[in-house]
Design a protein around this motif. Structure first.
Motif, PDB file in Angstrom:
ATOM      1  N   GLY A  14      -7.426  -0.377  -3.917  1.00 55.58           N
ATOM      2  CA  GLY A  14      -6.045  -0.763  -3.648  1.00 55.58           C
ATOM      3  C   GLY A  14      -5.822  -2.269  -3.652  1.00 55.58           C
ATOM      4  O   GLY A  14      -4.848  -2.758  -4.244  1.00 55.58           O
ATOM      5  N   ASP A  15      -6.709  -3.014  -3.013  1.00 57.73           N
ATOM      6  CA  ASP A  15      -6.528  -4.473  -2.939  1.00 57.73           C
ATOM      7  C   ASP A  15      -6.530  -5.099  -4.329  1.00 57.73           C
ATOM      8  O   ASP A  15      -5.724  -6.001  -4.624  1.00 57.73           O
ATOM      9  CB  ASP A  15      -7.632  -5.096  -2.078  1.00 57.73           C
ATOM     10  CG  ASP A  15      -7.478  -4.763  -0.604  1.00 57.73           C
ATOM     11  OD1 ASP A  15      -6.382  -4.319  -0.218  1.00 57.73           O
ATOM     12  OD2 ASP A  15      -8.457  -4.934   0.149  1.00 57.73           O
ATOM     13  N   LEU A  38       1.940   1.933  -3.493  1.00 59.86           N
ATOM     14  CA  LEU A  38       0.811   2.326  -4.339  1.00 59.86           C
ATOM     15  C   LEU A  38       0.338   3.737  -3.997  1.00 59.86           C
ATOM     16  O   LEU A  38       0.045   4.538  -4.892  1.00 59.86           O
ATOM     17  CB  LEU A  38      -0.339   1.328  -4.155  1.00 59.86           C
ATOM     18  CG  LEU A  38      -1.610   1.598  -4.979  1.00 59.86           C
ATOM     19  CD1 LEU A  38      -1.299   1.642  -6.473  1.00 59.86           C
ATOM     20  CD2 LEU A  38      -2.665   0.531  -4.691  1.00 59.86           C
ATOM     21  N   ALA A  39       0.287   4.069  -2.705  1.00 60.89           N
ATOM     22  CA  ALA A  39      -0.178   5.398  -2.284  1.00 60.89           C
ATOM     23  C   ALA A  39       0.767   6.498  -2.735  1.00 60.89           C
ATOM     24  O   ALA A  39       0.364   7.660  -2.869  1.00 60.89           O
ATOM     25  CB  ALA A  39      -0.339   5.430  -0.765  1.00 60.89           C
ATOM     26  N   GLU A  83       0.819  -1.212   0.000  1.00 63.88           N
ATOM     27  CA  GLU A  83       0.000   0.000   0.000  1.00 63.88           C
ATOM     28  C   GLU A  83       0.852   1.259   0.000  1.00 63.88           C
ATOM     29  O   GLU A  83       0.488   2.259  -0.615  1.00 63.88           O
ATOM     30  CB  GLU A  83      -0.943   0.013   1.213  1.00 63.88           C
ATOM     31  CG  GLU A  83      -2.159  -0.866   1.060  1.00 63.88           C
ATOM     32  CD  GLU A  83      -3.217  -0.553   2.110  1.00 63.88           C
ATOM     33  OE1 GLU A  83      -2.980   0.353   2.941  1.00 63.88           O
ATOM     34  OE2 GLU A  83      -4.277  -1.208   2.090  1.00 63.88           O
ATOM     35  N   VAL A  86      -3.388   8.315  -7.025  1.00 63.23           N
ATOM     36  CA  VAL A  86      -3.966   7.308  -6.128  1.00 63.23           C
ATOM     37  C   VAL A  86      -4.291   8.010  -4.813  1.00 63.23           C
ATOM     38  O   VAL A  86      -3.447   8.114  -3.923  1.00 63.23           O
ATOM     39  CB  VAL A  86      -3.016   6.121  -5.899  1.00 63.23           C
ATOM     40  CG1 VAL A  86      -3.676   5.084  -4.998  1.00 63.23           C
ATOM     41  CG2 VAL A  86      -2.620   5.489  -7.226  1.00 63.23           C
ATOM     42  N   LEU A  96      -7.370   4.457  -2.891  1.00 65.14           N
ATOM     43  CA  LEU A  96      -6.545   3.396  -2.310  1.00 65.14           C
ATOM     44  C   LEU A  96      -7.427   2.435  -1.515  1.00 65.14           C
ATOM     45  O   LEU A  96      -7.291   1.210  -1.626  1.00 65.14           O
ATOM     46  CB  LEU A  96      -5.475   4.007  -1.406  1.00 65.14           C
ATOM     47  CG  LEU A  96      -4.519   3.010  -0.727  1.00 65.14           C
ATOM     48  CD1 LEU A  96      -3.664   2.301  -1.767  1.00 65.14           C
ATOM     49  CD2 LEU A  96      -3.642   3.724   0.298  1.00 65.14           C
ATOM     50  N   GLU A  97      -8.343   2.993  -0.736  1.00 68.74           N
ATOM     51  CA  GLU A  97      -9.220   2.143   0.069  1.00 68.74           C
ATOM     52  C   GLU A  97     -10.212   1.386  -0.809  1.00 68.74           C
ATOM     53  O   GLU A  97     -10.569   0.251  -0.509  1.00 68.74           O
ATOM     54  CB  GLU A  97      -9.969   3.001   1.085  1.00 68.74           C
ATOM     55  CG  GLU A  97      -9.054   3.610   2.138  1.00 68.74           C
ATOM     56  CD  GLU A  97      -9.795   4.568   3.053  1.00 68.74           C
ATOM     57  OE1 GLU A  97     -11.017   4.752   2.852  1.00 68.74           O
ATOM     58  OE2 GLU A  97      -9.156   5.132   3.957  1.00 68.74           O
TER      59      GLU A  97
END
Length: 724
Positions: free
Chosen positions: A690-691, A675-676, A672, A681, A686-687
């Motif tokens: 993101g997964d 990615l953040a 994470e 993003v 992200l929430e």
């Protein structure tokens, strides 16, 4: 279809039944929000018709909107009395005018003007004055107020003083334009909507045969939303109902929120003085809202002052227990919008339909941040009573000036501080840092342009090295995200536009001093109208109610106070403070405000140069630096985005833009944090996604390990430092 009078009465509670049975004489119904007033008055008409006390063709129900009139007609049909007329004041008067005018004057009535703007513009030019379109709309509003309050042009300056009304420009100028407008309009043989009432009044006053015919035709009158009548409408009603067998008025002084149009609750509150012996019925059983919402509404009005406050109704909820109202404090307005959108997303995920959720604010200029936050959460929305933020003419014009200036100054080796530069460009268009006086269209236009400046301030905090060109790219992306097609969505509306509507969940946002009450509410009477406006907002909620405010407009900005109307409401009874706040914002353990984390400049992952261009920041490298995008992963991400966009019925770019997908396919984040760190993003994305993205990236790495020859030469993913 209900066929008997007993059936009609059996469907009502004791107080509603009193209304229904009062089919003769004068009756005044004080009906609180959600107490079934429309049910009571339609059942009264049905009961009167079914018992023979009323004739359908002699009965006229009057309300203020075509929607409300249509609802009344539908209910009456369902009750078995389809012949009753239900119309607005203007529709009923226009019908009479078209019928009687040719009989009296042997010709058609004046042509109805759909909009006054063109005639007002001609009047302004006739007076050798200048006014832009916004000023024309404000002058038009003053003319409409004058005619609704039966104020002649010569009396306009005096009437302003008596009403405590602030005109958008010199009173003498408006009076001059008003007189010229009337002269030009009459010379062209035309009439406006106020003239429809005035000419009908003239016919009834001057022609006894017309007055007698109308009074013989209609013997029973019902007037809904009676607290909203203005002097002109009341004068017409007096002529209509002078010989009526029954007159029923229904309203709630605590919901008087249109005084700026000339509406006054004085006629409702003084009804029994004008009609001695009139029956009074109070409806206080609230069928709309939970005890928690009703309790908050009652406490809000408990602090009210003035004449309307003396007649406030203490509502009693008839529903089962519900959740407590939430009081939510945020560090800044952006955090407030993001938090609201996240709560809405959770409600939707829990099964609440988007169409049963509303975000209500004081002015339409507040809508932009909520449009953006909902778009980031892939939540469809509908903007009621106003154009979308980026479709407003003043916003589009200001963005055009900003783009033009960005192009002309793009080679400046020392770019100015972004907010200062935006403020200077807007200043060159005629916008000033000081808001115009009053509350008209000029003020709304100013607020919308001021919202652009606040966006620039927020953008500069997040990207300290950003240029004006970067900001215009950001605005374009926001505009695209907010133009997603919607079928069913969350309602965004001003508090005024929300009158008469209701939702399962309501978010009352921006409850700060200067906004609620609004800054230009400078008298005790205006402050109390602001309180009533908030009361209307509270009583729109059936079950879920959230009230929120921000400690500053922008991250780290000047402090602001919550609305004075919240005093005595927070932390008492069913209401309690709520700790729901966006990550990185709010208060620390010691109670002090914790500022949101500032993000440093984005640097090229190849050459480490600070990136200035918005497109370069999106992909995380200079455009002329070599790309190491993984084409196979990019294609997987592209296909995943298409599936998500189809699932949410939104354009693909609302999920992630192409530039963001490119950056993900280059970085190939494994957690994470990585990615953040990729521009584009956001926390919400992200929430939300993101997964999925990390699963695609992780699956791709496993594929490389299982068949290394297939991906020979593909570089290892680079670890991006936190905050880069």
């Amino acid at each position: 279809m209900i066929a008997s009078p007993d059936d009609v009465l059996d469907a009502l509670d004791p107080e509603q039944r009193q209304v229904a049975e009062a089919v003769d004489g004068a009756v005044c119904v004080l009906a609180g929000a959600g107490t079934g007033k429309t049910r009571a008055i339609t059942h009264r008409i049905a009961y009167g018709v079914l018992t023979g006390a009323m004739q359908p063709t002699q009965t006229l129900a009057v309300t203020f909107t075509a929607r409300a009139a249509g609802e009344m007609r539908g209910r009456l049909r369902d009750l078995g009395v389809p012949g009753v007329q239900a119309r607005t004041f203007h529709a009923a008067a226009l019908r009479q005018l078209h019928y009687f005018w040719p009989k009296v004057f042997a010709g058609p009535p004046p042509q109805l003007v759909e909009t006054k703007i063109a005639l007002v513009r001609d009047a302004v030019q006739h007076c050798r004055l200048r006014a832009d379109r916004t000023e024309l709309r404000d002058i038009t509003s003053e003319i409409e107020w004058s005619k609704a309050t039966q104020t002649a042009p010569d009396d306009y300056p005096r009437a302003l003083l008596e009403a405590g009304r602030k005109p958008p420009r010199e009173a003498a100028e408006i009076a001059h334009v008003y007189a010229a407008y009337e002269k030009i309009k009459s010379g062209q043989g035309r009439m406006d909507f106020e003239d429809v009432l005035l000419l009908t009044i003239g016919l009834l006053d001057d022609r006894p045969e017309v007055r007698e015919a109308v009074q013989a035709q209609y013997r029973h009158f019902t007037v809904d939303e009676y607290q909203d009548v203005n002097p002109l409408q009341q004068r017409l009603l007096d002529l209509w109902a002078d010989r009526a067998r029954s007159l029923c008025v229904v309203g709630d002084a605590s919901q008087t929120i249109y005084s700026f149009t000339g509406a006054t609750p004085a006629y409702l509150l003084g009804f029994r003085r004008r009609h001695p012996g009139a029956r009074l019925v109070e409806l206080v059983r609230d069928y709309r809202s939970t005890p928690q919402v009703v309790g908050l509404a009652n406490r809000l009005l408990a602090h009210a002052t003035g004449e309307a406050a003396k007649h406030r109704l203490e509502l009693i909820s008839q529903r089962g227990e519900g959740p407590d109202p939430r009081f939510v404090e945020h560090s800044d307005e952006q955090a407030e919008a993001e938090s609201t959108a996240k709560q809405i997303r959770k409600l939707i995920d829990d099964g609440v339909r988007p169409a049963e959720i509303a975000v209500l604010f004081r002015t339409n200029s507040q809508s932009e941040s909520y449009e953006q936050a909902l778009a980031d959460q892939s939540v469809a929305y509908l903007l009621k009573g106003a154009e979308r933020f980026f479709e407003r003419p003043e916003v589009r014009q200001a963005m055009g000036f900003l783009r033009a200036h960005a192009i002309s100054s793009g080679s400046d080796p020392e770019p100015a501080h972004l907010p200062a530069e935006v403020r200077a460009v807007l200043g060159n268009t005629g916008w000033s840092a000081e808001p115009p006086a009053g509350s008209g269209q000029a003020r709304e236009k100013w607020e919308s342009v001021a919202a652009l400046l606040r966006l620039a301030e927020e953008f500069a905090v997040k990207w300290p090295d950003a240029t004006l060109r970067d900001f215009t790219v950001e605005l374009a992306e926001r505009a695209n995200a907010q133009h997603a097609p919607t079928v069913e969505g969350v309602t965004l509306a001003s508090l005024h536009a929300a009158k008469g509507l209701e939702w399962d969940a309501v978010f009352l946002v921006g409850l700060n001093e200067g906004m609620m009450p609004i800054a230009y509410a400078d008298t005790a009477a205006k402050i109390e109208e602001e309180r009533r406006l908030l009361y209307v907002g509270v009583t729109r909620a059936r079950e879920h109610l959230t009230l929120s405010w921000a400690l500053s407009r922008t991250p780290g900005g000047r402090g602001r106070n919550p609305s004075r109307f919240l005093d005595g409401l927070r932390g008492t009874g069913s209401a309690r403070p709520d700790a729901f706040r966006s990550p990185g914002a709010g208060r620390g353990p010691d109670g002090t405000v914790r500022p949101r984390r500032k993000v440093g400049p984005v640097r090229c992952r190849v050459c480490a140069k600070a990136l200035q261009d918005a497109a370069e920041r999106k992909i995380g490298r200079c455009l002329d630096c070599p790309s190491d995008v993984d084409a196979y992963l990019f294609e997987q991400l592209h296909q995943w985005r298409l599936e998500r966009a189809t699932e949410h019925s939104q354009p693909a770019f609302v999920i992630f833009t192409d530039a963001t997908l490119t950056a993900i396919a280059e970085v190939r984040p494994l957690n994470e944090r990585q990615l953040a760190a990729i521009p584009g993003v956001s926390r919400t994305k992200l929430e939300r996604f993101g997964d999925d993205v990390l699963a695609l990236c992780a699956g791709h790495e496993l594929a490389i390990e299982s068949d290394p020859d297939e991906f020979e030469g593909v570089p290892e993913p680079e670890i991006v430092p936190d905050g880069a």
